[in-house]
Design an enzyme around this catalytic site. Structure first.
Site: not given
Ligand SMILES: O=C(O)[C@H](O)[C@H](O)[C@@H](O)CO
Ligand SMILES: [Mg+2]
Length: 390
Positions: A240, A266, A316, A336
């Site tokens: 990612e 994202e 995201h 997520e």
């Molecule tokens: O995909 C995600 O959750 C984000 O890119 C990062 O990992 C997140 O932790 C941002 O603070």
């Molecule tokens: Mg991320």
């Protein structure tokens, strides 16, 4: 029914925070020669709520996590006047009005985030006025329940990460995302530290579970090209944001190597922005965040484009604005999920502002067929830990 007001508030967390490891995640600032807190751009201790109210007193709730104080100003001064007096069910027209009237400055970043916050509130409003959950306005229930992936495992010692992964396994998750702590500035020793942690996590979660790898824009094309062949044997579900969001050519080159699926989005904005990522083959998995990309109106259009190219969409972050879209789209296979923790980086701060976000059970979460709108309300449980700016 007309919109009569738009109320924005910035919630600044003043409560206790758990300081994460120094290099808990690579990020775009790592390329800078700088001392001090390179992770400052990577904290979410402020949030914006946006409440759109109609003449009958019904209130829809939107939100934004990026640059809340600036987004608030964009909404208050420039976008709210465009929305007041409109019928919320003319959401597509309202979106175009906000997009076209701010086109000179608003297509990406702050401007599109501001549009997103208002649009999400309008969809919550439409659901409440229609007495239907938002996902029922988007196509309905395409899943019995939503599979989620456990998203934390910030870079730490191998032992600490294995302990966390073991706990997550006990929690019933079957997909896990970890963050890399090392990147180009750490050279070959850093590569080995990264690989050591991926191997250690595979030892815990095994090879029948998904393991996703997150760089948060902290690598570059050269480093990622060198790392991909070394990562292949660990069969990552995706790698990612290996490069900065503007390096679409880098994304495309890495994805075309066909070693590990590349994911991103994202930090992409608008229907056309995401269409470009999809059409150019830059990503194998698209991960816009609905509170950045243009809200639900834009996200649903992007979902159609992604489906046409058979690129799965896994937005995201968690939060209801993403869950409802995932529930209503077969091409959105999972969500997520930030586990509920004490406030740390701030990914989890929304749990302290809103009530109603579902907690994952055995690796799944559920939405309520009979709960109108997004199904969240603003909580008063943690007010003592916030400074709120109207
Ligand atoms: O995909 C995600 O959750 C984000 O890119 C990062 O990992 C997140 O932790 C941002 O603070
Ligand atoms: Mg991320």
């Amino acid at each position: 029914m007309k919109i009569k007001s738009v109320r924005t508030r910035v919630w600044n967390w003043t409560g206790p925070t758990v300081p994460p490891q120094g290099n808990f995640c690579t990020n775009a600032s790592d390329a800078l020669w700088m001392k001090g807190d390179t992770m400052s751009s990577f904290r979410f201790h402020q949030w914006l709520t946006c409440e759109v109210e109609t003449e009958d007193g019904t209130i829809g709730i939107g939100n934004a996590a990026l640059a809340p104080t600036v987004v608030k100003k964009a909404i208050d001064e420039l976008l709210a006047p465009l929305v007041i007096g409109e019928d919320p069910f003319d959401n597509a027209y309202i979106w175009e009005k906000m997009y076209r009237r701010s086109h000179a400055w608003g297509r990406k970043g702050i401007g599109m985030t501001a549009i997103s916050a208002i649009d999400i509130a309008i969809w919550d409003l439409m659901g409440k006025l229609a007495n239907k959950p938002v996902f029922k306005l988007l196509g309905g229930r395409t899943k019995e329940k939503i599979p989620v992936y456990y998203s934390k495992l910030y870079a730490d010692s191998v032992e600490a990460m294995q302990r966390e992964a073991e706990e997550a396994m006990k929690g019933g998750y079957s997909a896990f995302k970890t963050r890399f702590g090392f990147g180009p500035k750490d050279g070959m020793p850093g590569m080995r530290e990264n690989l050591k942690r991926v191997e250690a996590l595979r030892e815990v979660v095994g090879y029948d579970n998904d393991l996703m790898l997150e760089c948060y824009m902290g690598w570059n094309l050269d480093y990622a090209k060198r790392m991909l062949p070394k990562l292949a044997k660990y069969e990552p579900r995706w790698l990612e944001e290996p490069v900065i969001a503007d390096d679409v050519n880098g994304y495309r080159e890495l994805n075309a190597m066909n070693i590990v699926p590349i994911s991103g989005g994202e930090h992409e904005y608008s229907v056309i922005g995401c269409a470009d990522l999809i059409r150019s083959g830059a990503v194998s998995v698209l991960q816009y965040d609905t509170n950045r990309v243009g809200g639900i109106t834009a996200a649903q259009k992007i979902n159609a484009i992604a489906e046409a190219f058979q690129v799965p969409v896994i937005p995201h972050a968690g939060q209801m604005h993403n869950y409802h879209l995932t529930m209503a789209n077969v091409n959105c296979p999972m969500s997520e999920y930030f586990p509920v923790f004490d406030v740390e980086v701030g990914n989890e701060l929304f749990y302290y502002i809103f009530e109603g976000d579902p907690e994952a059970q055995d690796g799944f979460l559920q939405l309520d067929d009979d709960l109108p709108g997004l199904g969240i309300s603003i909580s008063d449980k943690h007010l003592k830990n916030f400074e709120i700016t109207e």
